[in-house]
Scaffold this motif. Structure first.
Motif, mmCIF file in Angstrom:
data_model
loop_
_atom_site.group_PDB
_atom_site.id
_atom_site.type_symbol
_atom_site.label_atom_id
_atom_site.label_comp_id
_atom_site.label_asym_id
_atom_site.label_seq_id
_atom_site.Cartn_x
_atom_site.Cartn_y
_atom_site.Cartn_z
ATOM 1 N N THR A 22 11.310 0.657 7.684
ATOM 2 C CA THR A 22 10.655 0.049 8.839
ATOM 3 C C THR A 22 10.477 -1.450 8.590
ATOM 4 N N ALA A 23 10.539 -2.227 9.689
ATOM 5 C CA ALA A 23 10.455 -3.681 9.508
ATOM 6 C C ALA A 23 9.053 -4.106 9.089
ATOM 7 N N MET A 24 8.987 -5.269 8.455
ATOM 8 C CA MET A 24 7.746 -5.882 7.985
ATOM 9 C C MET A 24 6.880 -6.268 9.189
ATOM 10 N N PRO A 25 5.589 -6.007 9.171
ATOM 11 C CA PRO A 25 4.751 -6.519 10.261
ATOM 12 C C PRO A 25 4.676 -8.048 10.209
ATOM 13 N N VAL A 26 4.815 -8.679 11.371
ATOM 14 C CA VAL A 26 4.872 -10.143 11.415
ATOM 15 C C VAL A 26 3.509 -10.763 11.106
ATOM 16 N N TRP A 27 2.444 -10.059 11.510
ATOM 17 C CA TRP A 27 1.115 -10.660 11.328
ATOM 18 C C TRP A 27 0.818 -10.953 9.872
ATOM 19 N N LEU A 28 1.375 -10.136 8.950
ATOM 20 C CA LEU A 28 1.111 -10.363 7.524
ATOM 21 C C LEU A 28 1.741 -11.674 7.069
ATOM 22 N N LEU B 229 2.876 13.124 -2.720
ATOM 23 C CA LEU B 229 1.842 14.134 -2.520
ATOM 24 C C LEU B 229 1.611 14.425 -1.038
ATOM 25 N N THR B 230 1.867 13.404 -0.193
ATOM 26 C CA THR B 230 1.696 13.672 1.232
ATOM 27 C C THR B 230 2.997 14.159 1.851
ATOM 28 N N ASN B 231 4.049 14.122 1.031
ATOM 29 C CA ASN B 231 5.345 14.609 1.482
ATOM 30 C C ASN B 231 5.866 13.808 2.681
ATOM 31 N N ARG B 232 5.680 12.501 2.625
ATOM 32 C CA ARG B 232 6.174 11.627 3.686
ATOM 33 C C ARG B 232 6.832 10.422 3.019
ATOM 34 N N PRO B 233 7.737 9.738 3.728
ATOM 35 C CA PRO B 233 8.348 8.548 3.101
ATOM 36 C C PRO B 233 7.344 7.406 2.984
ATOM 37 N N LEU B 234 7.590 6.557 2.020
ATOM 38 C CA LEU B 234 6.717 5.388 1.830
ATOM 39 C C LEU B 234 6.942 4.435 3.001
ATOM 40 N N GLN B 235 5.844 3.949 3.597
ATOM 41 C CA GLN B 235 5.946 3.049 4.761
ATOM 42 C C GLN B 235 5.585 1.629 4.338
ATOM 43 N N SER B 236 6.381 0.746 4.070
ATOM 44 C CA SER B 236 7.815 0.894 4.067
ATOM 45 C C SER B 236 8.386 0.115 2.887
ATOM 46 N N HIS B 237 9.657 0.192 2.749
ATOM 47 C CA HIS B 237 10.380 -0.543 1.713
ATOM 48 C C HIS B 237 10.022 -2.038 1.742
ATOM 49 N N TYR B 238 10.048 -2.626 2.940
ATOM 50 C CA TYR B 238 9.849 -4.075 3.031
ATOM 51 C C TYR B 238 8.415 -4.474 2.711
ATOM 52 N N LEU B 239 7.464 -3.630 3.136
ATOM 53 C CA LEU B 239 6.076 -3.933 2.800
ATOM 54 C C LEU B 239 5.864 -3.874 1.286
ATOM 55 N N ALA B 240 6.473 -2.878 0.660
ATOM 56 C CA ALA B 240 6.345 -2.758 -0.791
ATOM 57 C C ALA B 240 6.966 -3.974 -1.473
ATOM 58 N N LEU B 241 8.082 -4.429 -0.920
ATOM 59 C CA LEU B 241 8.746 -5.617 -1.467
ATOM 60 C C LEU B 241 7.837 -6.839 -1.325
ATOM 61 N N PHE B 242 7.183 -6.897 -0.176
ATOM 62 C CA PHE B 242 6.264 -8.000 0.088
ATOM 63 C C PHE B 242 5.097 -7.978 -0.904
ATOM 64 N N VAL B 243 4.546 -6.788 -1.160
ATOM 65 C CA VAL B 243 3.464 -6.652 -2.151
ATOM 66 C C VAL B 243 3.974 -7.119 -3.509
ATOM 67 N N PHE B 244 5.172 -6.679 -3.860
ATOM 68 C CA PHE B 244 5.741 -7.017 -5.163
ATOM 69 C C PHE B 244 5.802 -8.533 -5.359
ATOM 70 N N TRP B 245 6.422 -9.208 -4.397
ATOM 71 C CA TRP B 245 6.582 -10.652 -4.526
ATOM 72 C C TRP B 245 5.244 -11.384 -4.528
ATOM 73 N N VAL B 279 -3.512 -11.354 0.645
ATOM 74 C CA VAL B 279 -2.265 -10.987 1.326
ATOM 75 C C VAL B 279 -1.677 -9.678 0.774
ATOM 76 N N PRO B 280 -1.411 -9.573 -0.541
ATOM 77 C CA PRO B 280 -0.924 -8.273 -1.026
ATOM 78 C C PRO B 280 -1.931 -7.150 -0.816
ATOM 79 N N MET B 281 -3.218 -7.499 -0.844
ATOM 80 C CA MET B 281 -4.236 -6.475 -0.638
ATOM 81 C C MET B 281 -4.088 -5.850 0.751
ATOM 82 N N LEU B 282 -3.924 -6.723 1.769
ATOM 83 C CA LEU B 282 -3.784 -6.201 3.130
ATOM 84 C C LEU B 282 -2.469 -5.446 3.287
#
Lengths: 211, 473, 290
Positions: A22-28, B229-245, B279-282
């Motif tokens: 899913t795409a990144m939220p822009v607000w962040l 554990l919730t048996n759902r995909p991680l939402q999402s790849h890009y957010l996780a990447l954003f947290v990482f950076w 920012v990564p917190m949110l």
């Protein structure tokens, strides 16, 4: 406790998690850019731009400069004179100015010679030295000779005058409690009038020059 | 990659067994010992003269012993163990040289013990979060490298080439620790730098250890456990990447307190970085929200509970640190127990809870033996209540202390008195945490023990079967 | 992120940036700092700790004092004070001169009860006009730079502490927590050796309600021999030893106290300007050179 190995189905055969694309939220991103801008502004205001001599609450070197005590003035000359005194005079007169009877060095503390109205005879004395008896605080000192310390200071005539002025200022300030600066120009004038003299002064000669 | 038959999860799990047993059992022992020293330190505030004749438990030694054992004894080995298992599982590869990693783990625990003995005997280095003397630091560095190399080799032999976010975080943590730890050891203890440069290095190290290393290692587990554990995909790849950076870029600059004898630019930069950590917190909050919302899994005191509370604590601690980095707030909270409060929340609430979640998830798979859910559940509640009782009163007490310190008409002792209530409740929290740690130790040890008992049983059963067969013959 | 190279590159870029920022640049800026000159006295500052005090620093580290005591003074602002020392022979003309520069000071109280501070100005330059006006009519003024802040009001220091104050410490322990008071200037604040020793042995005997643990491990309790030790602590009340015993400080206690008494960071520096308290008046008595 259950010692039996219970292999439940989800333990042995399990799929690893996946990540949705899913795409990144822009607000962040917008929030990050805003915060970065505010941070940069904050750094500009308080950060002192990497100056090693700027500590909070000062914000720039110019800011620190605003609170520097005035240089020039008597305090600086006294500080200079103190150094010169300990290098050139303290050997005999001691750092505390109490003198050293063993070598025939009279005290400077509260001495009437130090507390004279102008520094004229002190400048003469420092320049050419002194021999013969001298009365200090009612006691006669006769066993020592003061060398021409002033003449033997290193440097040009102007530098000598400046150093002698600093010494005289310090001695009068520290031991005579006279907070009046002796100016180098004044010293130069006095030294010009006695520049050809090679012998030490005597106490009478000094008193004649400045009663 | 060799074209051997694809490995199965259970094969991977059993290849992890030896290193994980060593890492986790040691970590659990150090956690218990650390909470004992934490308790001793906290008691000093109720009865100052309690350890007046006993140097070992005097505050100035019990406190560094607590933090040393918690960070180097518990946090790093458990983080490494979890990281190893994640890399093996996600890369679908068996662990390379499990024996060498186990030897490295043993050596690590030895280094922790040497450091601990040195600290309680007064050989403290004097730098917060880096209390161990240099001989212990060198043992730790070598053993970390020994483990990290084989963990990395395991990763590089992976058969599953697509990378999952947990792998990024684990790999970055493997890279991070040797760099910051060697810098600190070299520049603080072997070739000490001059004056406040020491403080700068020590604070840089502590910031990178607590705000980056723990975050990387903890979030690697979170990002694995929550979707799993919730048996759902991680939402999402890009957010996780954003947290990482953002964690890497901003987190690494945190650490220098607002009040320090360092030039203005350093603390200004550092406090800006602490605010940027919002920012990564949110982003993390949205990942957790989007991933778990609508999931029907009840957490029931198991791994999911631990992990969710871990994320909550991370967010609270990061927010508290960000607020405390604002100059107007820092004027009150610097030099108070507030800092200690949110650091404890980060250590116990975020990191330890996430590690408990991961270990309770991993151990049954590695041993083949379930852990009694009643025991994990009681551990969860003890740890949760204990952490809250420790961290929250400390933070409130810290603010009260700071207000008294800033009010020059109040005598200094008023600021100490303002924290007393916080200490009373905090000590209760420490007791609960200590009991929780004991349950954790029991869970880990019993789990390992029952694995060997099961093996022994099978062996006996086999032997009996052979005997019976022979008798029949 | 597809490859592990990207991960390592990301980690490398981020970490090397902060490493350069908080390890390398501070080393370049401050790592070779040497003694500086105080302003305006031009004394060398700081002086390295000698003997006993240097050993005491090790005791301080070993006991973990840093976990409760900071060694750094904070500062929130700075003010420039104009102190009127002497209104001169013609007080009313001095007042007129002052009023010309600062009309709000045109009241008789300004020149009574001297010496007293008559104005606070933004910076040194802003005091010039007033200084000129007063000295022109024969009055005397002094301009003082006074750092402000809660730590300074508590008497923990005269100015904020800066990098220069710590250049000779090996384990620099600025501290991050104040469960106890700041110690940056304890050597000038509480310069009494016996007070310090008694306080270490039994803090409550010196500071009522103190929450500091007693450091009895630094003292030796022993039976009084034929003659009582000269250096035994003079204790009263609860902390006094039973009759026939005495409390004697060990070497460690002496070293620690020597270190505490050496703690002092109030020399005026460029980066932390402050007007030093007036120097002790020059010796007035003619010390007989006998």
């Amino acid at each position: 406790m259950n010692a039996d190995p219970k292999k439940s189905s989800d333990v042995t055969n399990e799929a690893e998690p996946t990540a949705a694309m899913t795409a990144m939220p822009v607000w962040l991103v917008a929030l990050m850019v805003t915060l970065l801008f505010l941070s940069a502004w904050y750094f500009d205001l308080y950060g002192g731009w990497f100056e090693p001599k700027v500590f909070s609450p000062y914000v720039s070197v110019a800011d620190v400069q605003r609170f520097q005590p005035k240089t020039g003035g008597i305090a600086e000359t006294v500080a200079r004179g103190k150094k010169l005194f300990s290098d050139n005079c303290a050997v005999c007169h001691m750092e505390t100015g109490v003198g050293n009877p063993a070598n025939g060095c009279p005290p400077l503390v509260d001495s009437e010679w130090v507390k004279s109205p102008t520094a004229t005879r002190m400048v003469m004395l420092i320049s050419k030295g002194l021999s013969g008896p001298i009365t200090v605080n009612g006691k006669v000192w006769n066993s020592g000779v003061m060398l021409a310390v002033g003449d033997s200071l290193p440097g040009s005539e102007a530098e000598k005058a400046e150093k002698i002025a600093a010494i005289a200022t310090y001695v009068r300030f520290q031991f005579g409690k006279i907070a009046v600066e002796t100016k180098p120009a004044q010293v130069e004038a006095i030294r010009a009038s006695i520049k050809d003299r090679t012998a030490n002064f005597t106490a009478e000669e000094l008193l004649k020059a400045e009663p | 990659m060799t074209a051997t038959s694809p490995t199965t999860p259970s094969k991977i799990d059993s290849s992890c067994r030896l290193p994980l047993f060593t890492l986790f059992s040691g970590a659990a022992v150090w956690l218990v010992l650390s909470s004992v020293f934490g308790l001793a330190a906290s008691m000093t505030f109720h009865k100052p003269d309690m350890f007046a004749d006993c140097a070992m438990f005097s505050y100035g030694r019990a406190y560094p012993a607590w933090s040393h054992l918690l960070v180097y004894g518990f946090a790093i080995p458990s983080g490494l163990g979890v990281g190893l298992w994640l890399l093996a599982r996600l890369g679908r590869v068996e662990v390379a040289k499990p024996l060498l990693i186990a030897v490295g783990a043993k050596l690590w625990h030895l280094g922790v013990m040497v450091g601990f003995v040195a600290i309680v005997n007064g050989q403290t280095s004097g730098y917060e979060w880096f209390e161990l003397p240099r001989y212990a630091a060198m043992i730790l560095f070598l053993s970390f490298m020994l483990m990290a190399i084989w963990v990395f080799v395991t990763y590089s032999r992976r058969t599953e080439t697509a990378l999952y976010p947990s792998q990024w975080f684990t790999l970055a943590s493997l890279f991070w620790f040797p760099w910051i730890f060697s810098t600190a050891t070299l520049l603080l203890q072997i070739f000490p730098v001059r004056g406040v440069v020491q403080s700068s290095v020590a604070w840089w190290f502590a910031g990178n250890l607590l705000n980056v290393w723990l975050t990387l290692s903890g979030l690697a587990a979170t990002f694995y456990l929550l979707p799993k554990l919730t048996n759902r995909p991680l939402q999402s790849h890009y957010l996780a990447l954003f947290v990482f950076w953002t964690v890497l870029i901003f987190g690494t600059w945190t650490g220098i307190p607002m009040h320090s004898p360092l030039p203005a630019w350093m603390s200004t930069l550092s406090s800006a970085a602490a605010v940027m950590m919002i920012v990564p917190m949110l982003a993390l909050a949205s990942i957790v929200f989007l991933t778990t919302i609508g999931a029907k899994t009840a957490c029931g005191g198991g791994s999911l509970c631990f992990s969710k509370f871990g994320v909550l604590s991370f967010n609270l601690a990061t927010l508290a640190a960000a607020i405390a980095a604002c100059p107007a707030v820092a004027r009150v909270t610097d030099f108070t127990w507030f800092t200690h409060g949110h650091t404890t929340l980060r250590l116990y609430g975020f990191f330890a809870m996430t590690m408990f979640a991961a270990i309770y998830h991993i151990l049954p798979r590695v041993t083949g033996v379930e852990i009694c859910p009643r025991r994990t559940k009681s551990h969860f509640w003890l740890a949760l209540i204990g952490t809250l009782l420790l961290a929250v009163p400390m933070m409130i007490g810290g603010i009260k202390q700071g207000l008294k310190l800033a009010d020059v008409s109040a005598p200094f002792l008023d600021s100490t008195k303002a924290t007393m209530l916080g200490f009373r409740i905090g000590t209760l929290g420490e007791v609960l945490i200590a009991i929780g740690a004991l349950i954790f130790l029991a869970n880990v040890l019993l789990s390992i023990l029952s694995h060997y008992r099961a093996i022994a049983k099978i062996a006996i059963a086999d032997a009996t079967a052979i005997q019976t067969a022979e008798v029949k013959l | 992120m597809k490859s592990s190279n990207t991960i390592f590159l990301a980690a490398f870029i981020a970490l090397s940036a902060s490493w350069a920022g908080f390890v390398l640049v501070p080393q370049i800026q401050l790592g070779r700092a040497d003694q500086a000159k105080t302003i305006p006295a031009e004394d060398k500052y700081p002086l390295a700790r000698a003997g006993l005090a240097a050993q005491g620093a090790e005791v301080y580290r070993s006991l973990g004092c840093v976990y409760c005591h900071s060694q750094q003074v904070g500062q929130q602002g700075v003010k420039v004070e104009v102190l009127l020392l002497d209104a001169g022979t013609n007080a009313s003309s001095t007042l007129a001169a002052i009023a010309k520069v600062h009309p709000e000071l045109n009241k008789p109280e300004t020149i009574t009860g001297l010496p007293k501070e008559i104005a606070y100005v933004a910076d040194i330059a802003a005091s010039d006009a007033l200084v000129k006006a007063v000295t022109a009519v024969g009055g005397k003024v002094e301009v003082n730079v006074i750092p402000t802040g809660s730590d300074i009001s508590r008497g923990w220091g005269k100015r904020r502490t800066v990098a220069q104050d710590y250049i000779f410490d090996h384990v620099v322990q600025p501290g991050t927590r104040r469960a106890g008071p700041d110690l940056a200037n304890v050597g000038s604040r509480l310069a009494d050796l016996n007070w310090q020793l008694n306080h270490l042995y039994a803090p409550k005997s010196m500071v009522k309600d103190s929450t500091m643990p007693a450091y009895r491990i630094l003292f030796e309790k022993r039976k009084i021999g034929k003659v009582a030790s000269a250096d035994a602590l003079k204790l009263t009340g609860d902390s006094a030893p039973p009759p026939g015993f005495e409390i004697v400080p060990t070497d460690k206690a002496r070293e620690l106290v020597a270190y505490l008494l050496s703690l002092r960071s109030d020399a005026p520096l460029f980066e932390s300007p402050v007007t030093p308290p007036p120097a002790a008046a020059p010796a007035t008595n003619t010390v007989a050179a006998k």
